[in-house]
Design a protein around this motif. Structure first.
Motif, PDB file in Angstrom:
ATOM      1  N   ASP A   1      -1.328   6.620  -4.451  1.00 17.53           N
ATOM      2  CA  ASP A   1      -1.167   5.170  -4.636  1.00 17.53           C
ATOM      3  C   ASP A   1      -0.073   4.623  -3.732  1.00 17.53           C
ATOM      4  N   THR A   2       1.015   5.376  -3.602  1.00 18.03           N
ATOM      5  CA  THR A   2       2.105   4.932  -2.716  1.00 18.03           C
ATOM      6  C   THR A   2       1.618   4.803  -1.275  1.00 18.03           C
ATOM      7  N   ILE A   3       0.885   5.806  -0.814  1.00 15.04           N
ATOM      8  CA  ILE A   3       0.369   5.793   0.558  1.00 15.04           C
ATOM      9  C   ILE A   3      -0.613   4.646   0.754  1.00 15.04           C
ATOM     10  N   THR A   4      -1.566   4.505  -0.160  1.00 16.34           N
ATOM     11  CA  THR A   4      -2.621   3.500  -0.007  1.00 16.34           C
ATOM     12  C   THR A   4      -2.047   2.095  -0.055  1.00 16.34           C
ATOM     13  N   SER A   5      -1.171   1.825  -1.021  1.00 14.44           N
ATOM     14  CA  SER A   5      -0.598   0.479  -1.129  1.00 14.44           C
ATOM     15  C   SER A   5       0.281   0.172   0.074  1.00 14.44           C
ATOM     16  N   SER A   6       0.994   1.148   0.577  1.00 12.50           N
ATOM     17  CA  SER A   6       1.839   0.931   1.768  1.00 12.50           C
ATOM     18  C   SER A   6       0.976   0.618   2.986  1.00 12.50           C
ATOM     19  N   PHE A   7      -0.082   1.383   3.183  1.00 16.23           N
ATOM     20  CA  PHE A   7      -0.986   1.124   4.304  1.00 16.23           C
ATOM     21  C   PHE A   7      -1.640  -0.248   4.160  1.00 16.23           C
ATOM     22  N   ALA A   8      -1.967  -0.629   2.933  1.00 17.88           N
ATOM     23  CA  ALA A   8      -2.659  -1.899   2.710  1.00 17.88           C
ATOM     24  C   ALA A   8      -1.809  -3.094   3.132  1.00 17.88           C
ATOM     25  N   ILE A   9      -0.490  -2.979   3.008  1.00 16.96           N
ATOM     26  CA  ILE A   9       0.377  -4.101   3.396  1.00 16.96           C
ATOM     27  C   ILE A   9       1.008  -3.875   4.770  1.00 16.96           C
ATOM     28  N   GLY A  10       0.509  -2.877   5.488  1.00 21.20           N
ATOM     29  CA  GLY A  10       0.944  -2.681   6.871  1.00 21.20           C
ATOM     30  C   GLY A  10       2.154  -1.810   7.064  1.00 21.20           C
ATOM     31  N   LEU A  11       2.540  -1.034   6.041  1.00 22.37           N
ATOM     32  CA  LEU A  11       3.720  -0.172   6.164  1.00 22.37           C
ATOM     33  C   LEU A  11       3.308   1.233   6.563  1.00 22.37           C
TER      34      LEU A  11
ATOM     35  N   ALA B   1      -6.319  -4.523  -6.863  1.00 29.06           N
ATOM     36  CA  ALA B   1      -4.930  -4.745  -7.260  1.00 29.06           C
ATOM     37  C   ALA B   1      -4.507  -6.180  -6.980  1.00 29.06           C
ATOM     38  N   ALA B   2      -3.357  -6.537  -7.545  1.00 29.01           N
ATOM     39  CA  ALA B   2      -2.863  -7.905  -7.405  1.00 29.01           C
ATOM     40  C   ALA B   2      -2.341  -8.193  -6.009  1.00 29.01           C
ATOM     41  N   TYR B   3      -1.905  -7.175  -5.298  1.00 31.84           N
ATOM     42  CA  TYR B   3      -1.326  -7.417  -3.977  1.00 31.84           C
ATOM     43  C   TYR B   3      -2.445  -7.600  -2.945  1.00 31.84           C
ATOM     44  N   PRO B   4      -2.252  -8.498  -1.972  1.00 32.73           N
ATOM     45  CA  PRO B   4      -3.287  -8.728  -0.954  1.00 32.73           C
ATOM     46  C   PRO B   4      -3.238  -7.671   0.139  1.00 32.73           C
ATOM     47  N   SER B   5      -4.396  -7.190   0.542  1.00 34.33           N
ATOM     48  CA  SER B   5      -4.455  -6.232   1.641  1.00 34.33           C
ATOM     49  C   SER B   5      -4.311  -6.963   2.961  1.00 34.33           C
ATOM     50  N   GLU B   6      -3.545  -6.375   3.869  1.00 33.85           N
ATOM     51  CA  GLU B   6      -3.302  -7.002   5.165  1.00 33.85           C
ATOM     52  C   GLU B   6      -4.020  -6.260   6.294  1.00 33.85           C
ATOM     53  N   THR B   7      -4.964  -5.419   5.950  1.00 31.32           N
ATOM     54  CA  THR B   7      -5.693  -4.678   6.974  1.00 31.32           C
ATOM     55  C   THR B   7      -7.167  -4.604   6.634  1.00 31.32           C
ATOM     56  N   GLU B   8      -7.997  -4.612   7.658  1.00 27.52           N
ATOM     57  CA  GLU B   8      -9.445  -4.461   7.465  1.00 27.52           C
ATOM     58  C   GLU B   8      -9.885  -3.041   7.780  1.00 27.52           C
ATOM     59  N   SER B   9      -8.952  -2.201   8.156  1.00 24.37           N
ATOM     60  CA  SER B   9      -9.310  -0.842   8.569  1.00 24.37           C
ATOM     61  C   SER B   9      -8.617   0.203   7.698  1.00 24.37           C
TER      62      SER B   9
ATOM     63  N   ASP C   1      -8.039   7.876   6.972  1.00 23.16           N
ATOM     64  CA  ASP C   1      -8.700   9.068   7.523  1.00 23.16           C
ATOM     65  C   ASP C   1      -7.888   9.662   8.665  1.00 23.16           C
ATOM     66  N   GLU C   2      -7.453   8.812   9.573  1.00 18.45           N
ATOM     67  CA  GLU C   2      -6.674   9.293  10.716  1.00 18.45           C
ATOM     68  C   GLU C   2      -5.348   9.900  10.261  1.00 18.45           C
ATOM     69  N   PHE C   3      -4.709   9.247   9.294  1.00 16.38           N
ATOM     70  CA  PHE C   3      -3.414   9.699   8.783  1.00 16.38           C
ATOM     71  C   PHE C   3      -3.556  11.061   8.111  1.00 16.38           C
ATOM     72  N   PHE C   4      -4.540  11.223   7.243  1.00 16.90           N
ATOM     73  CA  PHE C   4      -4.703  12.495   6.533  1.00 16.90           C
ATOM     74  C   PHE C   4      -5.207  13.595   7.461  1.00 16.90           C
ATOM     75  N   LYS C   5      -5.974  13.224   8.463  1.00 16.79           N
ATOM     76  CA  LYS C   5      -6.430  14.233   9.417  1.00 16.79           C
ATOM     77  C   LYS C   5      -5.238  14.880  10.120  1.00 16.79           C
ATOM     78  N   LEU C   6      -4.257  14.078  10.493  1.00 18.98           N
ATOM     79  CA  LEU C   6      -3.062  14.613  11.145  1.00 18.98           C
ATOM     80  C   LEU C   6      -2.251  15.491  10.197  1.00 18.98           C
ATOM     81  N   ARG C   7      -2.217  15.108   8.919  1.00 19.54           N
ATOM     82  CA  ARG C   7      -1.478  15.929   7.941  1.00 19.54           C
ATOM     83  C   ARG C   7      -2.194  17.248   7.689  1.00 19.54           C
ATOM     84  N   LEU C   8      -3.521  17.196   7.621  1.00 23.51           N
ATOM     85  CA  LEU C   8      -4.294  18.430   7.448  1.00 23.51           C
ATOM     86  C   LEU C   8      -4.122  19.346   8.654  1.00 23.51           C
ATOM     87  N   LYS C   9      -4.146  18.746   9.834  1.00 23.35           N
ATOM     88  CA  LYS C   9      -3.960  19.531  11.057  1.00 23.35           C
ATOM     89  C   LYS C   9      -2.602  20.216  11.055  1.00 23.35           C
TER      90      LYS C   9
END
Length: 692
Positions: free
Chosen positions: A458-468, A513-521, A527-535
């Motif tokens: 949840d921390t990762i997803t919400s952070s990515f959603a608002i551009g962090l 969630a109540a917070y607005p998402s700031e990304t369409e991707s 996927d890209e973020f977790f791929k690098l962590r898996l690698k």
């Protein structure tokens, strides 16, 4: 012949966490510099204290050996004209190398005929080269730096002295305006400023001034002194390695001593006492031989054995005040019910764009419920994990954690237990932060694992959603660390949900969630973020780069299965068994790329038995492979693919895929494509690099 070398930079005390960084970086840079300059030596040892770092090199040769430098120039066709005369290109090349053009030589190579400049380079005396090492003192990547006085140099702390001795000679030069010399400084309070006459006596001279420059010797001394106190009092002291390393880097001349505190403080949970002593005072906790926490502590002073009683009383006074605060806050917190603590979370903001801690707990609970369902965990496990998610952050609203932030999780667990929650819920609250760093303990129960994964996701997803999103070396919210923790926990507990399910659940909850998402991707970014962590995790496991490339393709599937596939392929990597299977499967994958559009295999168009045999094998594989991978049966899954190899070989011996008959060709390409899709569920075998 050789001489000893000492390089030492002295400064005001630096934070303990920077000491190892300074020593290790400088030592590595000096090793590289000596190698590049062809200077041989017997031993090189880095050293460090809070006030200095450097290296001691034994038997460093007095002069570089002579060397032959050979440089390739232009091709002969360019270096000489049609009359065989040297061209301007050759003359310029020779001049640049400090040679006469007639000194150039001509050599045949696989790439053609070229001119070469070959010259002898005489070795330089070591003493004349060593000043080149001085900039390496400044080439330390300290996280923070400062300026002082009128000096324009930025450094972790103001620099005060520089020792550079080769044998008995001072190396000429300076660092940040401080001229190199033979003068060093002893212990700040016990020692004196001294001159070192010869590099061989550097360590001994500083020891006489109450400085043990070798951190290994300081650490050994601390261990030995704690051991003597243990033996004298029949104690058991848990010498935690991280704390020991920090204490080693806080002192130049260690002396261990013990103190005590009132038994009334033992009403606090052991974790509170131990954490408070460790994190705030850098004390080692003391237990009885039966494992019971005792009202004693061991500390290490930066000095000798004089006036230990005063030191003891001072440490006891400081600890008494801190623990008194702890008892007060602990009693005050217990006046509140769980409902009150939960309601308080509604006014604690996680992030201004994301919302409150209570909203985060609600999202985490939803994730826990979805993940529990995905792995068919129901009943007590599911309900305990969901309840833990509700109470996950209650201690953030307590006085205790407000005063002692490092007790997050521990206090939530303790309060939940004392207020009637069962042990599984309390344990999940305590363990949901695990693992906090590489090599840290993992959660001990499935409930804890589900909560840990959900909270971090949840921390990762919400952070990515608002551009962090993390950028470069910047990751202020520790999202890379949290993603690595998700990978480790999921793999350790063999949680049977796929990465794709994990991601989709998180995005679904984020979108609602109540917070607005700031990304369409968001999906692609995750996927890209977790791929690098898996690698990174696979590389850390020692998996070959080609295997990582072969298995790390979307969809990733179950994370634990991904690692099991890597292990199977790594074990077989250099074997004929894998080579034979790979040749067959890669042939299918490579031809399948020629298929355009969706595959529609028509069995009625099969002309030969080899086509039917391969199709039957495909159907069997399709039925078995997906189920086995979903169930984590990786070795058995590979064996299913292995069965295909002889069938594929017979197919290509009897079938021409690229037939002149377009209808047959398309049908055979379609057959290759559907089979390739099944094969790729295990790996892209054509990416493997195997011995010929």
């Amino acid at each position: 012949m050789g001489k000893a070398l000492v390089l030492e930079l002295g400064f005001e005390e630096i934070p303990a966490q920077f000491v190892d960084l300074a020593q290790n970086t400088f030592e590595a840079n000096i090793r590289t510099w000596l190698k590049e300059n062809r200077l041989d030596y017997d031993q090189l040892q880095g050293f460090s204290t809070p006030r200095r770092f450097g290296v001691i090199v034994s038997n460093l040769k007095e002069e570089q050996p002579d060397a032959i430098e050979k440089s390739r120039g232009p091709a002969v066709s360019i270096a000489k004209d049609e009359n065989g005369e040297w061209t301007k290109a050759a003359i310029g090349f020779a001049k640049g190398k400090g040679l006469d053009v007639d000194d150039l030589t001509v050599e045949e190579t696989e790439q053609g005929t070229y001119v070469y400049a070959v010259k002898k380079v005489s070795g330089v005396k070591t003493i004349d080269l060593l000043k080149e090492t001085f900039p390496l003192f400044l080439n330390i990547p300290f996280p923070k730096s400062m300026r002082w006085g009128s000096n324009k140099t930025r450094y972790v702390r103001p620099i005060h002295w520089l020792v550079a001795l080769y044998g008995d000679a001072v190396v000429d030069g300076s660092v940040a305006g401080i001229k190199a010399g033979r003068t060093t400084r002893g212990h700040r309070f016990l020692g004196e400023t001294i001159d070192v006459l010869h590099a061989d006596e550097f360590e001994e001279k500083l020891l006489s001034e109450y400085v043990i420059v070798d951190p290994t010797k300081r650490q050994d001394a601390i261990r030995q002194q704690i051991g003597l106190l243990e033996e004298e009092h029949n104690w058991n002291v848990d010498v935690e390695e991280g704390l020991l390393q920090e204490v080693t880097n806080l002192v130049e001349y260690p002396t261990a001593l013990f103190g005590s505190f009132s038994e009334e403080f033992l009403q606090l949970p052991d974790e509170v006492l131990i954490t408070s002593m460790r994190e705030h005072q850098r004390y080692f906790a003391v237990h009885s031989q039966a494992g019971e926490l005792l009202p004693y502590f061991i500390t290490v002073r930066n000095g000798d054995h004089r006036h230990l009683e005063n030191i003891r009383r001072g440490n006891e006074k400081v600890l008494r005040a801190r623990l008194s605060d702890g008892v007060f806050f602990y009693k005050e917190d217990q006046k509140h019910s769980l409902d009150t603590l939960v309601s308080r979370m509604d006014v604690i903001v996680e992030h201004e764009k994301i919302g409150t801690i209570k909203e985060k707990s609600e999202r985490t609970k939803q994730l826990v419920e979805k993940l529990s369902s995905a792995i068919s965990e129901s009943g007590d496990v599911s309900s305990n994990a969901a309840r833990a998610a509700e109470l996950l952050k209650i201690d953030l609203s307590t006085n205790m954690v407000d005063e002692f932030p490092e007790l997050q999780g521990l206090m939530g667990s303790d309060y939940a237990n004392r207020l009637g929650e069962n042990e599984k819920v309390a344990t999940a609250i305590r363990e949901h932060y695990l693992p906090r760093f590489v090599g840290d303990d993992l959660p001990t129960a499935v409930e804890s694992a589900l909560v840990s994964v959900s909270d971090k996701l949840d921390t990762i997803t919400s952070s990515f959603a608002i551009g962090l999103k993390p950028t470069g070396s910047q990751d202020p919210y520790g999202l890379r660390r949290q993603a690595a923790a998700i990978v480790n926990v999921t793999r350790h507990f063999k949680l049977s949900f796929t990465y794709e399910a994990l991601r989709d659940y998180a995005i679904e909850i984020s979108n609602a969630a109540a917070y607005p998402s700031e990304t369409e991707s968001l999906k692609d970014d995750l996927d890209e973020f977790f791929k690098l962590r898996l690698k990174a995790a696979l590389e850390e496991r020692g998996i070959s780069y080609d295997i990582i490339e072969a298995i790390l393709v979307s969809p990733f599937g179950r994370i634990d299965v991904l690692f099991d596939k890597a292990d199977v392929l790594q074990e077989l990597h250099d074997t004929k068994r894998l080579k034979d299977v790979t040749e067959a499967l890669s042939r299918v994958n490579n031809i399948a790329k020629k298929q355009e559009g969706p595959a529609d295999v028509q069995v009625a168009l099969f002309e030969k038995d080899e086509e039917r045999e391969l199709y039957d094998a495909y159907v069997s594989l399709k039925d078995a492979l997906g189920v086995k991978l979903l169930n984590g049966e990786v070795s058995s899954s590979f064996e299913e693919l292995e069965k295909l190899a002889p069938v594929i070989h017979r197919y290509f011996e009897g079938i021409m895929v690229m037939s002149d008959n377009d209808q047959l060709k398309q049908n055979r390409l379609a057959q290759m494509q559907v089979l390739s899709l099944e094969i790729s569920r295990f790996a892209q075998f054509q990416a493997l690099v195997l011995p010929s």
